[in-house]
Write an enzyme that holds these catalytic residues in place. Structure first.
Site, PDB file in Angstrom:
ATOM      1  N   SER A 114       0.816  -1.218   0.000  1.00 10.06           N
ATOM      2  CA  SER A 114       0.000   0.000   0.000  1.00 10.06           C
ATOM      3  C   SER A 114       0.849   1.267   0.000  1.00 10.06           C
ATOM      4  CB  SER A 114      -0.925   0.012   1.221  1.00 10.06           C
ATOM      5  OG  SER A 114      -0.178  -0.123   2.428  1.00 10.06           O
ATOM      6  N   HIS A 117      -1.334   5.581   6.864  1.00  9.63           N
ATOM      7  CA  HIS A 117      -0.656   5.642   5.575  1.00  9.63           C
ATOM      8  C   HIS A 117      -0.280   7.100   5.289  1.00  9.63           C
ATOM      9  CE1 HIS A 117      -2.656   1.734   5.061  1.00  9.63           C
ATOM     10  NE2 HIS A 117      -1.722   1.465   4.174  1.00  9.63           N
TER      11      HIS A 117
END
Length: 272
Positions: free
Chosen positions: A45, A250
């Protein structure tokens, strides 16, 4: 910092002005063709660009603001594809992403290894104040620590790089590390989050050390310095906190710019 969409609009505007100039008969010196580096991005990711959006129409969370897409805006790089996918381990990279590589590939970047440790489970369970998650936190931490101490993650990274070499024998291979989620400096010892921040920092250090150890035959780029002062607990975070969405923990768009600049400063995106 501009966004990709803004930069692309500028590119379209420049192309329109060039067309207008030719239409009115203005002479221009012939442009020399630029030999662009054929580039493929692989990984999880953090390579896909999750956390920054907007996303392409798939389940991999590939973002227009990923570091590979930012590199595609430079004159020296031709991004063939960003094959990275959220949730992928080093084994998944080998099994599902290497079909994109061939003898013409000149540059491969990889961010992978965090999912081998089950980093998402650690963040979810250890970063919670819910006592019911304490046992799950302990299990996830013990599993990750065992993979690091035994050298298994370093071996997994080395095996992945060997597979990339075989699939793209003429490519330069670059492996990145991961940033600290939280700035581990000047912490308040009375803050209930402080023990978790220390734990996450120590885990990130071991994770990066293992990736670097397994990256023999490839260039390793550490991004921790690039993110310094911009953790989740900073005044200007470049990483999303617990948002209640898959984007949690993230990098945001500024975080992926930090990834890009770390790679650029390491001469990864320089002309061949």
């Amino acid at each position: 910092m501009g966004t990709l969409k803004l930069r692309r609009r500028r590119t379209v505007l420049a192309a329109g002005l060039a067309t207008l100039a030719m239409a009115v008969g203005l002479a221009a010196a012939p442009a020399q063709a630029v030999d662009k580096t054929k580039y493929i991005a692989l990984g999880d990711s953090y390579a896909a660009g999750q956390g920054a959006g907007p996303y392409k129409n798939d389940t991999c969370y590939r973002s227009e603001n990923s570091y590979s897409e930012l590199a595609a805006d430079t004159k020296a790089i031709k991004l063939v594809t960003n094959a990275a996918c959220s949730g992928n381990t080093t084994q998944d990279v080998v099994a599902a992403q290497l079909l994109q590589l061939n003898k013409t590939t000149q540059l491969v970047t990889i961010t992978a290894g965090g999912n081998n440790l089950g980093f998402g489970d650690i963040v979810t369970n250890c970063g919670s104040a819910d006592p019911a998650r304490a046992a799950a936190c302990a299990r996830a931490s013990a599993t990750a620590t065992a993979l690091l101490v035994s050298g298994q993650l370093a071996r997994d990274v080395a095996a992945m790089i060997q597979s990339v070499h075989a699939a793209a024998p003429n490519a330069k291979i670059v492996v990145t590390g991961y940033p600290y989620l939280f700035d581990p400096f000047n912490l308040d010892p009375t803050d209930p989050m402080t023990p978790f921040i220390y734990q996450a920092t120590a885990l990130a250090d071991r994770l990066n050390e293992s990736i670097a150890a397994g990256a023999a035959g490839a260039q390793y780029v550490d991004v921790r310095t690039a993110f310094a002062g911009h953790g989740i607990n900073s005044e200007s975070p470049w990483i999303n906190g617990a948002t209640g969405s898959p984007d949690s923990f993230h990098p945001n768009a500024k975080g992926y710019w930090a990834y890009y600049t770390a790679l650029r400063d390491a001469d990864v995106y320089s002309a061949p």
